[in-house]
Design an enzyme around this catalytic site. Sequence first.
Site, PDB file in Angstrom:
ATOM      1  N   TYR A  41     -19.323   4.778   6.182  1.00 22.40           N
ATOM      2  CA  TYR A  41     -18.051   4.247   6.689  1.00 22.40           C
ATOM      3  C   TYR A  41     -18.064   4.168   8.222  1.00 22.40           C
ATOM      4  CZ  TYR A  41     -16.001   4.713   2.008  1.00 22.40           C
ATOM      5  OH  TYR A  41     -15.721   4.597   0.659  1.00 22.40           O
ATOM      6  N   PRO A 211      -6.279   1.445  -4.025  1.00 27.25           N
ATOM      7  CA  PRO A 211      -5.091   1.607  -4.877  1.00 27.25           C
ATOM      8  C   PRO A 211      -3.869   0.838  -4.382  1.00 27.25           C
ATOM      9  CG  PRO A 211      -5.339   3.548  -3.495  1.00 27.25           C
ATOM     10  CD  PRO A 211      -6.563   2.678  -3.247  1.00 27.25           C
ATOM     11  N   LEU A 212      -3.823   0.531  -3.086  1.00 27.04           N
ATOM     12  CA  LEU A 212      -2.679  -0.227  -2.560  1.00 27.04           C
ATOM     13  C   LEU A 212      -2.913  -1.734  -2.683  1.00 27.04           C
ATOM     14  CD1 LEU A 212      -1.967   1.787   0.749  1.00 27.04           C
ATOM     15  CD2 LEU A 212      -0.459   1.645  -1.251  1.00 27.04           C
ATOM     16  N   ALA A 213      -4.068  -2.106  -3.238  1.00 25.82           N
ATOM     17  CA  ALA A 213      -4.454  -3.525  -3.298  1.00 25.82           C
ATOM     18  C   ALA A 213      -4.313  -4.152  -1.907  1.00 25.82           C
ATOM     19  CB  ALA A 213      -3.634  -4.268  -4.355  1.00 25.82           C
ATOM     20  N   GLY A 215      -2.251  -3.832   0.277  1.00 25.91           N
ATOM     21  CA  GLY A 215      -0.899  -4.210   0.695  1.00 25.91           C
ATOM     22  C   GLY A 215      -0.373  -5.483   0.052  1.00 25.91           C
ATOM     23  N   THR A 223       0.251 -12.608   2.083  1.00 23.61           N
ATOM     24  CA  THR A 223       0.478 -12.571   0.637  1.00 23.61           C
ATOM     25  C   THR A 223       1.160 -13.879   0.215  1.00 23.61           C
ATOM     26  OG1 THR A 223       0.723 -10.192   0.759  1.00 23.61           O
ATOM     27  CG2 THR A 223       1.554 -11.236  -1.234  1.00 23.61           C
TER      28      THR A 223
END
Length: 305
Positions: A41, A211-213, A215, A223
Site C-alpha cells: 500500500y 465495503p463503502l463501494a 462512496g 455517481t
Amino acid sequence: MGLGGGWPSGPLGAAEVAAAHDAVDAALEAGISVFDHADIYAHGKAEEVFGKVLAQRPGLRDQVHLQTKCGIVLPGAHHPGRYDSSREAVIARVEDSLRRLGTDRVETLLIHRPDPLAHPEEIASAFVQLRNAGKVLRLGVSNMSADQMRWLQSALPEPLAANQLEMSLYRSQWLESGVLVNHPEAAGLGFPHGVLEYCQAGGVELQAWGPLAQGRYSGAPGTAETGPDAATAELVAELADEKECAPEAVVLGWLMRHPAGIRPVVGTSSPDRIRACAEAGRVARSMDRAQWYALWISARGRALP
Ligand SMILES: NC(=O)c1ccc[n+]([C@@H]2O[C@H](COP(=O)([O-])OP(=O)(O)OC[C@H]3O[C@@H](n4cnc5c(N)ncnc54)[C@H](OP(=O)(O)O)[C@@H]3O)[C@@H](O)[C@H]2O)c1
C-alpha cells in the site's frame, strides 16, 4: 490503503503524518481498533506512516490490532509483477512490514492473493517460523476460494483466521453466487461460490474490502443521476434519515446485517467519513428484512429470482 499519501510516489512528509494521526484518532473515537495494511500500500508508505504514528504515541501499539498482507509484487525493474508467496518472500516481506511499522509483531498476516507457483507447505513453513518467533500471531488469506483455503489449511497446524474479499452493496456477487445456484444468470459471476459457507462453518472471519463501494451510494462525486445507483443512493438517504445516521452507516450496516458477521474494512482516511461509519453496527441491528432486501434489489437493478 489511503494513508501515507496514496499510490503516487514521493517522500512521506509532515502532512501525511498529521493526516494519519487524525485518521487514527477518528477511528479510535469511533471504536475502531483494527488497522488493515499491506506491504504494497502506497509502496510501503502506508505502513511507514502508521509506524511514525505508533512511535509518537507510546502505549498506542497495545491498544490496536495490526493486520498486514504480503504476496503481491508490484511491477519493477527486476520483476514483471504479480504474485510471490514463496517461503522466502513471505518471511522477507513480513520483516519489511515490521520494520516499517516499527513493531515486533502483527496480530494477523493475510496472503494477499493466490500465487499459482506457491505450495501450501511453503506458506505453512513460513508462517510457523514467524509465529514461533512471535512476529505473526495468526494467518489468514484474501481473495481466495473455499477450495484454495481448504488446500492451504491442509498444511497448516492451526485454523486459518480470516478471508478478506470484496463485498459490498454494489459488488454483491458474494450474495448472488448463493441465490443464483442453478440459475442461468450465475454464469460469469466473479465470486467463488461456497466460500461464505466454508468460512461460516469453520469460524473463519470474513472481512469485506471495498465495503463503502467507494462512496457510490453515499455521495461520492460522479455517481450516476439516474438508474439503480441513483435510486439506491436515494433509498440509502431515506434509511439514514429514519435511523438518524449517516448514509455510510446504512451501506455498512447492510453488509453487517448478514449472519456471517462480516467485518467491513473501511478504506476512508477522512476523519469525518470515519465518524460517519461509526453507527453501522447499530444500523445493522435495526435493519429489518424488508429494508435489507429493498436495498439489495435496488442496487442490483432487477428483481431476485
Ligand atoms: N484484500 C484486497 O485485495 C484489498 C483490495 C482493496 C482494498 N483492500 C483494503 O480494503 C480497504 C477498503 O477498500 P477501498 O478503499 O477500496 O473501499 P471503500 O471503503 O469502499 O472506499 C474508500 C474510498 O472511497 C472514498 N469514498 C468513500 N465514500 C466517499 C464519498 N461519499 N465521497 C467521496 N469519496 C468517498 C474514500 O475517500 P476518502 O478517503 O476521501 O474518504 C476512499 O478513497 C482498503 O483501505 C484496504 O485496506 C483490500
